[in-house]
Design an enzyme around this catalytic site. Structure first.
Site, PDB file in Angstrom:
ATOM      1  N   ILE A 180       0.822  -1.221   0.000  1.00 19.01           N
ATOM      2  CA  ILE A 180       0.000   0.000   0.000  1.00 19.01           C
ATOM      3  C   ILE A 180       0.857   1.273   0.000  1.00 19.01           C
ATOM      4  O   ILE A 180       0.341   2.373  -0.156  1.00 19.01           O
ATOM      5  CB  ILE A 180      -0.974  -0.028   1.213  1.00 19.01           C
ATOM      6  N   ASP A 196      -0.194  -4.675  12.677  1.00 24.53           N
ATOM      7  CA  ASP A 196      -0.141  -3.857  11.458  1.00 24.53           C
ATOM      8  C   ASP A 196      -1.494  -3.163  11.272  1.00 24.53           C
ATOM      9  O   ASP A 196      -1.984  -2.998  10.163  1.00 24.53           O
ATOM     10  CB  ASP A 196       0.204  -4.713  10.230  1.00 24.53           C
TER      11      ASP A 196
END
EC number: 3.5.1.25
Length: 378
Positions: free
Chosen positions: A139, A270
């Protein structure tokens, strides 16, 4: 001074019943049999719940509806901490993903401001990027991915008291930069990397001691090229974080990794804004990320962090991976503390340790936390 009683105590070494944990100020004064408690002691009855060291999350981008990259302030770190407590996480590394030098400096200032006020909560920044490999960007924004430069490496080293970890792709960066970071006391982690097995092994010789989200955004292990995964497996001293949400990594792979890595395997979330919050989408470094069915994905289906909490990671590790609760708890407490060198004060329940603790029931509902000795009911 007070005592926590009527609980099953997971100390990091043993599992104790009919014992109490005495807390004095911000520290654990003693762990003792219940019959040796002084009669005048203030007591908090935990109703048979489990008591463990507070969870330590080494990779947290956001939670509770906020993202650190989105608003780089001490207030954001505080919001993240408060959201964390609901899921038993008492200490964490606020994680700044790939961004500009200016944002990195801002994050350093925010971490410094927060840590000066609140000890043993934010344990330092995790700079995940920008020194990554575009081939494994996930990302992360390609506009900001770049090789490390002397000026920023010097800035990071000069602020090593508020920077705990840097994730980078060693094949794109100078070994001297890795060595410099390590010398400054910063944990350097391999991640978002297209390195070969031999490149990864060389980087471990330069001082890399951690691997960011094992299996994700790294070269896999195949017959003729063991890749980064193979190098991590083949290097016993290297720690690895793993995301136990069932989306990032198959649970069987977590089981296999644990057989090989043992006490070097660390649970991380995360996590992003939807962890501990109700929301359909959020913005992650300018990209719209959708939260659906427990998954965070962009419009191309690329995973953009998780919505995992630490208590869920522990629960999944027990229920889906098949690891015993006492070991799953160490993967969320003692092993991360050791990985970043704070195990002399955090990660165990024993005399002299900081009183950061988590109380949860048999169904993995977090009932209370203790932070710096302060008991707080959920």
């Amino acid at each position: 001074m007070y005592a926590l009683t009527n609980c099953k105590i997971y100390t990091g070494n043993d599992v104790l019943v009919k014992h109490a944990v005495i807390i004095n100020g911000d520290k654990i004064e003693a762990v003792c049999p219940i019959e040796s408690l002084p009669s005048e002691m203030n007591v908090v009855d935990l109703n048979g719940a489990n008591l463990s060291p507070g969870f330590i999350d080494l990779q947290l981008n956001g939670c509770g509806g906020v993202m650190f990259n989105d608003e780089i302030t001490a207030e954001t770190i505080d919001t993240m901490h408060k959201a964390n407590l609901k899921s038993g996480c008492t200490s964490f590394l606020p994680t700044l993903i790939t961004s500009s030098d200016e944002n990195m400096r801002q994050a350093i200032a925010a971490a410094r401001e927060y840590q000066a006020k609140y000890p043993n909560q934010s344990l330092g920044l995790h700079l995940e990027g920008p020194y990554l490999n575009v081939m494994k960007k996930g990302i992360h924004s390609v506009d900001f991915i770049r090789p490390s430069d002397d000026t920023m490496i010097d800035t990071i080293c000069a602020n090593s008291d508020v920077i705990a970890k840097v994730t980078l792709a060693p094949e794109n960066n100078k070994p001297e930069h890795i060595e410099k970071l390590v010398k400054a006391g910063i944990v350097v982690s391999i991640g978002h990397t297209n390195a070969t097995y031999s490149e990864a092994r060389k980087s471990f010789e330069s001082g890399i001691t951690f691997a960011t989200h094992l299996f994700n955004a790294m070269t896999p292990m195949v017959g003729r090229e063991p890749g980064v995964v193979g190098a991590i497996y083949d290097t016993p001293e290297v720690y690895a974080g793993i995301i136990a949400d069932g989306f990032h990594v198959d649970y069987a792979n977590i089981r296999i990794a644990h057989k090989i890595k043992g006490e070097k395997l660390v649970l991380v979330t995360d996590a992003t804004a939807p962890a501990g919050a109700e929301m359909d989408y959020f913005i992650f470094v300018g990209k719209k990320v959708y939260y659906r069915d427990g998954k965070c994905v962009d419009e191309n289906g690329t995973l953009g962090g998780s919505a995992l909490t630490m208590i869920e990671a522990v629960q999944n590790t027990v229920e889906h991976v098949g690891i015993a609760l006492d070991e799953a708890l160490r993967m969320a407490t003692l092993y991360p503390a050791k990985a970043i060198g704070v195990d002399e004060k955090l990660g165990r329940i024993k005399k002299g340790m900081i009183a950061n603790l988590t109380v949860f029931d048999r169904d993995f509902n977090v009932k209370a936390t203790v932070v710096n000795g302060q008991y707080e009911q959920n």
